[in-house]
Design a protein around this motif. Structure first.
Motif, PDB file in Angstrom:
ATOM      1  N   ARG A  66     -10.312 -13.198  -2.589  1.00 21.58           N
ATOM      2  CA  ARG A  66     -10.355 -14.349  -3.491  1.00 21.58           C
ATOM      3  C   ARG A  66     -11.789 -14.553  -3.969  1.00 21.58           C
ATOM      4  NH1 ARG A  66      -5.915 -17.597  -3.778  1.00 21.58           N
ATOM      5  NH2 ARG A  66      -4.286 -17.124  -2.271  1.00 21.58           N
ATOM      6  N   THR A  67     -11.962 -14.548  -5.255  1.00 24.82           N
ATOM      7  CA  THR A  67     -13.310 -14.734  -5.805  1.00 24.82           C
ATOM      8  C   THR A  67     -13.603 -16.221  -5.930  1.00 24.82           C
ATOM      9  OG1 THR A  67     -12.394 -14.561  -8.038  1.00 24.82           O
ATOM     10  CG2 THR A  67     -13.331 -12.568  -7.082  1.00 24.82           C
ATOM     11  N   GLY A  68     -14.855 -16.597  -5.659  1.00 22.87           N
ATOM     12  CA  GLY A  68     -15.247 -17.993  -5.774  1.00 22.87           C
ATOM     13  C   GLY A  68     -15.550 -18.348  -7.215  1.00 22.87           C
ATOM     14  N   ARG A  69     -15.909 -19.585  -7.442  1.00 27.98           N
ATOM     15  CA  ARG A  69     -16.281 -20.055  -8.772  1.00 27.98           C
ATOM     16  C   ARG A  69     -17.667 -20.673  -8.693  1.00 27.98           C
ATOM     17  NH1 ARG A  69     -12.602 -17.205  -9.546  1.00 27.98           N
ATOM     18  NH2 ARG A  69     -10.715 -17.581 -10.760  1.00 27.98           N
ATOM     19  N   ALA A  70     -18.523 -20.327  -9.640  1.00 30.69           N
ATOM     20  CA  ALA A  70     -19.860 -20.909  -9.679  1.00 30.69           C
ATOM     21  C   ALA A  70     -19.746 -22.404  -9.950  1.00 30.69           C
ATOM     22  CB  ALA A  70     -20.687 -20.241 -10.770  1.00 30.69           C
ATOM     23  N   PRO A  71     -20.622 -23.193  -9.338  1.00 33.98           N
ATOM     24  CA  PRO A  71     -20.589 -24.627  -9.631  1.00 33.98           C
ATOM     25  C   PRO A  71     -20.950 -24.900 -11.088  1.00 33.98           C
ATOM     26  CG  PRO A  71     -22.420 -24.074  -8.155  1.00 33.98           C
ATOM     27  CD  PRO A  71     -21.640 -22.833  -8.361  1.00 33.98           C
ATOM     28  N   LEU A  72     -20.458 -26.001 -11.599  1.00 34.31           N
ATOM     29  CA  LEU A  72     -20.641 -26.342 -13.017  1.00 34.31           C
ATOM     30  C   LEU A  72     -22.108 -26.336 -13.439  1.00 34.31           C
ATOM     31  CD1 LEU A  72     -18.907 -27.197 -15.472  1.00 34.31           C
ATOM     32  CD2 LEU A  72     -19.366 -29.569 -14.841  1.00 34.31           C
ATOM     33  N   ASP A  73     -22.995 -26.869 -12.555  1.00 33.72           N
ATOM     34  CA  ASP A  73     -24.406 -26.973 -12.961  1.00 33.72           C
ATOM     35  C   ASP A  73     -25.097 -25.607 -13.015  1.00 33.72           C
ATOM     36  OD1 ASP A  73     -24.643 -26.469 -10.292  1.00 33.72           O
ATOM     37  OD2 ASP A  73     -25.786 -28.275  -9.790  1.00 33.72           O
ATOM     38  N   GLU A  74     -24.433 -24.565 -12.549  1.00 30.28           N
ATOM     39  CA  GLU A  74     -24.997 -23.215 -12.670  1.00 30.28           C
ATOM     40  C   GLU A  74     -24.640 -22.564 -13.998  1.00 30.28           C
ATOM     41  OE1 GLU A  74     -24.246 -20.215  -9.706  1.00 30.28           O
ATOM     42  OE2 GLU A  74     -25.097 -21.492  -8.142  1.00 30.28           O
ATOM     43  N   THR A  75     -23.590 -23.062 -14.628  1.00 25.82           N
ATOM     44  CA  THR A  75     -23.092 -22.389 -15.826  1.00 25.82           C
ATOM     45  C   THR A  75     -23.177 -23.237 -17.092  1.00 25.82           C
ATOM     46  OG1 THR A  75     -20.861 -23.139 -15.302  1.00 25.82           O
ATOM     47  CG2 THR A  75     -21.492 -20.953 -14.501  1.00 25.82           C
ATOM     48  N   VAL A  76     -23.395 -24.553 -16.927  1.00 23.43           N
ATOM     49  CA  VAL A  76     -23.425 -25.440 -18.096  1.00 23.43           C
ATOM     50  C   VAL A  76     -24.692 -26.279 -18.058  1.00 23.43           C
ATOM     51  CG1 VAL A  76     -22.262 -27.347 -19.293  1.00 23.43           C
ATOM     52  CG2 VAL A  76     -20.901 -25.598 -18.124  1.00 23.43           C
ATOM     53  N   THR A  77     -25.335 -26.406 -19.211  1.00 33.73           N
ATOM     54  CA  THR A  77     -26.506 -27.287 -19.331  1.00 33.73           C
ATOM     55  C   THR A  77     -26.135 -28.481 -20.200  1.00 33.73           C
ATOM     56  OG1 THR A  77     -27.997 -25.391 -19.187  1.00 33.73           O
ATOM     57  CG2 THR A  77     -28.921 -27.453 -20.065  1.00 33.73           C
TER      58      THR A  77
END
Ligand SMILES: Cc1cc2nc3c(=O)[nH]c(=O)nc-3n(C[C@H](O)[C@H](O)[C@H](O)COP(=O)(O)O)c2cc1C
Length: 84
Positions: free
Chosen positions: A69-80
């Protein structure tokens, strides 16, 4: 429309995938099908003028099958978020 509108296809796919989850189903989009578009066309005989963008497997998760199962990056890592 131009290249940026390919994003619309991605958004549509994601909407379908979310609606599938709401129905208890899982899905797996597979772009690799487009490599085999001629073979797929032999089976499905699509109307002229269509392209094969991707396929999507849909079904119920088999919890007896183990997989990574792959994790998901937290929102603050992918969106500014920019505030004025
Ligand atoms: C539009 C799209 C096309 C994809 N095509 C493929 C593919 O051709 N082959 C593949 O192994 N994974 C492909 N993936 C990734 C898998 O669908 C899936 O996201 C990945 O196996 C990770 O699983 P998870 O999203 O449940 O963590 C694609 C993902 C997207 C969004």
């Amino acid at each position: 429309m131009g290249l940026p509108q390919w994003a619309d296809v991605g958004m549509y796919l994601q909407t379908v995938m979310l609606l599938l989850r709401a129905e208890g189903l899982h899905s797996c989009p597979q772009m690799a099908w487009s490599v085999h578009r001629r073979t797929v066309a032999e089976v499905l005989s699509p109307p002229d003028g269509l392209i094969l963008f991707c396929g999507m497997s849909i079904g119920f998760e088999d919890v007896t099958v183990g997989y990574a199962r792959t994790g998901r990056a937290p929102l603050d890592e992918t969106v500014t978020f920019v505030e004025d």
